[in-house]
Design a protein around this motif. Sequence first.
Motif, PDB file in Angstrom:
ATOM      1  N   LEU A  71      38.695  55.102  31.092  1.00  0.00           N
ATOM      2  CA  LEU A  71      37.329  54.593  31.012  1.00  0.00           C
ATOM      3  C   LEU A  71      37.284  53.079  30.787  1.00  0.00           C
ATOM      4  O   LEU A  71      36.351  52.399  31.228  1.00  0.00           O
ATOM      5  N   ASP A  72      38.274  52.540  30.091  1.00  0.00           N
ATOM      6  CA  ASP A  72      38.283  51.109  29.783  1.00  0.00           C
ATOM      7  C   ASP A  72      39.126  50.292  30.762  1.00  0.00           C
ATOM      8  O   ASP A  72      39.359  49.102  30.537  1.00  0.00           O
ATOM      9  N   TYR A  73      39.568  50.930  31.825  1.00  0.00           N
ATOM     10  CA  TYR A  73      40.510  50.241  32.722  1.00  0.00           C
ATOM     11  C   TYR A  73      39.909  48.978  33.332  1.00  0.00           C
ATOM     12  O   TYR A  73      40.546  47.921  33.337  1.00  0.00           O
ATOM     13  N   GLU A  74      38.706  49.059  33.853  1.00  0.00           N
ATOM     14  CA  GLU A  74      38.114  47.904  34.540  1.00  0.00           C
ATOM     15  C   GLU A  74      37.944  46.720  33.597  1.00  0.00           C
ATOM     16  O   GLU A  74      38.198  45.572  33.980  1.00  0.00           O
ATOM     17  N   ALA A  75      37.535  46.984  32.366  1.00  0.00           N
ATOM     18  CA  ALA A  75      37.383  45.898  31.394  1.00  0.00           C
ATOM     19  C   ALA A  75      38.740  45.287  31.051  1.00  0.00           C
ATOM     20  O   ALA A  75      38.876  44.065  30.945  1.00  0.00           O
ATOM     21  N   HIS A  76      39.740  46.127  30.873  1.00  0.00           N
ATOM     22  CA  HIS A  76      41.085  45.634  30.584  1.00  0.00           C
ATOM     23  C   HIS A  76      41.637  44.851  31.780  1.00  0.00           C
ATOM     24  O   HIS A  76      42.319  43.837  31.602  1.00  0.00           O
ATOM     25  N   LYS A  77      41.347  45.328  32.973  1.00  0.00           N
ATOM     26  CA  LYS A  77      41.845  44.639  34.172  1.00  0.00           C
ATOM     27  C   LYS A  77      41.271  43.229  34.258  1.00  0.00           C
ATOM     28  O   LYS A  77      41.996  42.267  34.540  1.00  0.00           O
ATOM     29  N   GLU A  78      39.985  43.078  34.024  1.00  0.00           N
ATOM     30  CA  GLU A  78      39.382  41.747  34.095  1.00  0.00           C
ATOM     31  C   GLU A  78      39.912  40.848  32.977  1.00  0.00           C
ATOM     32  O   GLU A  78      40.140  39.654  33.194  1.00  0.00           O
ATOM     33  N   GLU A  79      40.136  41.414  31.802  1.00  0.00           N
ATOM     34  CA  GLU A  79      40.728  40.632  30.716  1.00  0.00           C
ATOM     35  C   GLU A  79      42.130  40.167  31.106  1.00  0.00           C
ATOM     36  O   GLU A  79      42.507  39.013  30.859  1.00  0.00           O
ATOM     37  N   PHE A  80      42.883  41.069  31.723  1.00  0.00           N
ATOM     38  CA  PHE A  80      44.218  40.698  32.199  1.00  0.00           C
ATOM     39  C   PHE A  80      44.129  39.568  33.223  1.00  0.00           C
ATOM     40  O   PHE A  80      44.907  38.604  33.178  1.00  0.00           O
ATOM     41  N   PHE A  81      43.171  39.663  34.148  1.00  0.00           N
ATOM     42  CA  PHE A  81      43.019  38.631  35.172  1.00  0.00           C
ATOM     43  C   PHE A  81      42.741  37.260  34.541  1.00  0.00           C
ATOM     44  O   PHE A  81      43.271  36.242  34.990  1.00  0.00           O
ATOM     45  N   VAL A  82      41.918  37.239  33.525  1.00  0.00           N
ATOM     46  CA  VAL A  82      41.593  35.976  32.864  1.00  0.00           C
ATOM     47  C   VAL A  82      42.844  35.372  32.226  1.00  0.00           C
ATOM     48  O   VAL A  82      43.127  34.173  32.356  1.00  0.00           O
ATOM     49  N   HIS A  83      43.622  36.203  31.543  1.00  0.00           N
ATOM     50  CA  HIS A  83      44.864  35.716  30.923  1.00  0.00           C
ATOM     51  C   HIS A  83      45.857  35.250  31.988  1.00  0.00           C
ATOM     52  O   HIS A  83      46.511  34.209  31.831  1.00  0.00           O
ATOM     53  N   TYR A  84      45.965  36.021  33.065  1.00  0.00           N
ATOM     54  CA  TYR A  84      46.923  35.662  34.118  1.00  0.00           C
ATOM     55  C   TYR A  84      46.521  34.367  34.806  1.00  0.00           C
ATOM     56  O   TYR A  84      47.356  33.515  35.097  1.00  0.00           O
ATOM     57  N   GLU A  85      45.230  34.208  35.045  1.00  0.00           N
ATOM     58  CA  GLU A  85      44.734  32.981  35.680  1.00  0.00           C
ATOM     59  C   GLU A  85      45.108  31.757  34.851  1.00  0.00           C
ATOM     60  O   GLU A  85      45.400  30.687  35.392  1.00  0.00           O
ATOM     61  N   ALA A  86      45.139  31.921  33.536  1.00  0.00           N
ATOM     62  CA  ALA A  86      45.430  30.800  32.639  1.00  0.00           C
ATOM     63  C   ALA A  86      46.907  30.424  32.626  1.00  0.00           C
ATOM     64  O   ALA A  86      47.250  29.301  32.233  1.00  0.00           O
ATOM     65  N   CYS A  87      47.780  31.349  33.047  1.00  0.00           N
ATOM     66  CA  CYS A  87      49.226  31.054  33.006  1.00  0.00           C
ATOM     67  C   CYS A  87      49.889  31.259  34.361  1.00  0.00           C
ATOM     68  O   CYS A  87      51.106  31.459  34.448  1.00  0.00           O
ATOM     69  N   LEU A  88      49.106  31.162  35.409  1.00  0.00           N
ATOM     70  CA  LEU A  88      49.522  31.532  36.760  1.00  0.00           C
ATOM     71  C   LEU A  88      50.855  30.926  37.186  1.00  0.00           C
ATOM     72  O   LEU A  88      51.673  31.573  37.847  1.00  0.00           O
ATOM     73  N   MET A  89      51.085  29.666  36.818  1.00  0.00           N
ATOM     74  CA  MET A  89      52.275  28.956  37.308  1.00  0.00           C
ATOM     75  C   MET A  89      53.167  28.457  36.179  1.00  0.00           C
ATOM     76  O   MET A  89      54.009  27.591  36.390  1.00  0.00           O
TER      77      MET A  89
END
Length: 225
Positions: A71-89
């Motif tokens: 049930l919380d997957y989509e919220a966790h996925k977007e949180e993950f995307f935000v963290h990943y975007e911040a450390c992409l390279m």
Amino acid sequence: MKGRVFSGIRAVLFDLDGTLIDSAPDLGAAADLMRTGRGLHALPLERYRPLAGSGARGMLQVAFDMSPEHLDYEAHKEEFFVHYEACLMQRTRAFPEVSEMLDALMQRGLTWGVVTNKSQRFTTPLTRAMPLFDTAKTIISGDTTPHAKPHPAPLLEAARRLSRPSAMCLYVGDDERDIAAGRAAGMQTVAARYGYLGLGADVSRWNADAEVTSPMGLLKLLELP
């Protein structure tokens, strides 16, 4: 190296994560930040690496044993995307031999490109930041076409943009979906055994036309044009 020698190939297409670049350290770090932010202990990179090719789905599976049905997957996925975007390279690098292998392909007169399931949100800034991709003739993201791999649509779009018939294209990837997509698109396929592969993967069952254990091994599979 295992498999046939290919003739008539004029373009080589590659998966991105686990085939050209080692992005597992940044993907794992983004997921682990979510764990430690919740008071959970950090996990070693070795836990994340095998599933790095599955992106958010794989990272959340490792970090929280969470599947897309949660049930919380989509919220966790977007949180993950935000963290990943911040450390992409921060830690992402090309695998050893990749730059030399691409140079050798171009010296032989072959064109090359990328077909990844990574969304354009991440593919575009990442490939623009790495000089490695300056010579890529096409870069297809997971949301460039209506379908992602293992559907053949992204690979067919890449071939169209390169003005090459599918039969003259070779696709290289480190996931069973890559091989399935390549075969469905009518391309020859190579499994990159040096990549992420997935937990418990039996690469021999993927039915790739060939396998390589290093990027430079690909050159031995190609007849000189």
